[in-house]
Design a protein around this motif. Sequence first.
Motif, short mmCIF file in Angstrom:
data_model
loop_
_atom_site.label_atom_id
_atom_site.label_comp_id
_atom_site.label_asym_id
_atom_site.label_seq_id
_atom_site.Cartn_x
_atom_site.Cartn_y
_atom_site.Cartn_z
N UNK A 79 0.80 -1.23 0.00
CA UNK A 79 0.00 0.00 0.00
C UNK A 79 0.83 1.27 0.00
N UNK A 80 1.93 1.28 0.77
CA UNK A 80 2.79 2.47 0.79
C UNK A 80 3.36 2.75 -0.60
N UNK A 81 3.75 1.68 -1.30
CA UNK A 81 4.30 1.85 -2.65
C UNK A 81 3.23 2.40 -3.60
N UNK A 82 2.00 1.89 -3.49
CA UNK A 82 0.93 2.38 -4.37
C UNK A 82 0.58 3.83 -4.08
N UNK A 83 0.56 4.19 -2.80
CA UNK A 83 0.29 5.59 -2.44
C UNK A 83 1.39 6.50 -2.98
N UNK A 84 2.64 6.06 -2.82
CA UNK A 84 3.77 6.86 -3.28
C UNK A 84 3.77 7.04 -4.79
N UNK A 85 3.25 6.07 -5.52
CA UNK A 85 3.22 6.15 -6.98
C UNK A 85 2.00 6.91 -7.49
N UNK A 86 0.82 6.54 -6.99
CA UNK A 86 -0.41 7.04 -7.60
C UNK A 86 -0.88 8.38 -7.06
N UNK A 87 -0.54 8.75 -5.83
CA UNK A 87 -0.99 10.06 -5.35
C UNK A 87 -0.31 11.20 -6.10
N UNK A 88 1.01 11.17 -6.34
CA UNK A 88 1.60 12.24 -7.17
C UNK A 88 1.07 12.24 -8.60
N UNK A 89 0.85 11.04 -9.16
CA UNK A 89 0.31 10.96 -10.51
C UNK A 89 -1.09 11.56 -10.57
N UNK A 90 -1.90 11.30 -9.53
CA UNK A 90 -3.26 11.85 -9.51
C UNK A 90 -3.25 13.36 -9.40
N UNK A 91 -2.39 13.89 -8.52
CA UNK A 91 -2.30 15.34 -8.36
C UNK A 91 -1.83 15.99 -9.66
N UNK A 92 -0.84 15.39 -10.31
CA UNK A 92 -0.34 15.95 -11.57
C UNK A 92 -1.41 15.92 -12.65
N UNK A 93 -2.14 14.81 -12.72
CA UNK A 93 -3.19 14.70 -13.73
C UNK A 93 -4.31 15.70 -13.46
N UNK A 94 -4.66 15.91 -12.19
CA UNK A 94 -5.70 16.87 -11.85
C UNK A 94 -5.31 18.28 -12.28
N UNK A 95 -4.05 18.63 -12.06
CA UNK A 95 -3.58 19.97 -12.45
C UNK A 95 -3.57 20.16 -13.95
N UNK A 96 -3.45 19.05 -14.71
CA UNK A 96 -3.35 19.16 -16.16
C UNK A 96 -4.69 18.97 -16.88
N UNK A 97 -5.77 18.84 -16.12
CA UNK A 97 -7.08 18.68 -16.75
C UNK A 97 -7.41 19.88 -17.62
N UNK A 98 -8.01 19.59 -18.77
CA UNK A 98 -8.49 20.64 -19.70
C UNK A 98 -7.36 21.43 -20.35
N UNK A 99 -6.13 20.94 -20.24
CA UNK A 99 -5.04 21.65 -20.90
C UNK A 99 -4.80 21.11 -22.30
#
Length: 260
Positions: free
Chosen positions: A240-260
């Motif tokens: 779980x720690x590995x998945x959080x470390x991988x997917x939480x930054x990816x999710x934040x980055x993807x959210x910031x890039x929405x509609x670009x």
Amino acid sequence: MRWALADGWTITRRELIHWVREPGSVLFGLAFTVMIALIFGYLLGGAMTVPGGGNYREFLMPGMFAMNMLFGIGTTMTAIAQDITQGVTDRFRSMPMSPAAVLLGRSFADMIDSVLLLSVLIACGLAMGWQSNGSAGDTALAIALLLMLRFAFIWVGIFAGLMAGNQAMVTAIQTMEFPIGFLSSAFIPPSTMPSWLGAIAEWNPLSSTVAAIRELFANPGIGGDSWVTQNAILMAVIWPLAMIAIFSPLAVRRYRRLSR
């Protein structure tokens, strides 16, 4: 951080209000979970043999607990995709609020939902004859490992929902929950599978949590000589720690890039 947490709690309250005003989906999810547990426990359980002997329902319920943490990915993806397609996410992004608030609020709401779901499933298991034979501390640790796995899957679901963007893609991705869930030690031992497939099942993050909580609940387990099986509790933390470390930054980055 205070700003992010305060705004995140506001988003969480929005989800809680939705549940109060439209309780049907929540109640259906709880009822469906109980129904699946009853089907496996009473309809299919008579044909199942526990490796090394033991009560099949005590073998079953830890797998059911973990499987429902996995199936929560679909709930998270659906909520994220609905907000995107309805324009709610764009409205949030235009407001003076922390950029992390939407994702934090989603994760908080889904964790509340997961605690409720797990509580109902534990009550169902107790009614079916399952029980934790471990100490109170071991039982609490097992529940904590389950919720930790769910928190990791929340971030997987958030990222997948942001990538999908619409309900059709969410449904397509959601079908992958079943092969991922069943390719594990949740219901059958990997030793019954072809050797290459059994190795994949043993290294499935779900299998580590299932094996760990069976050990902590002192319920019948599958055994096994592989390193990942012998260190199930450690891997139930690492995965779980590995998945959080991988997917939480990816999710934040993807959210910031929405509609670009």
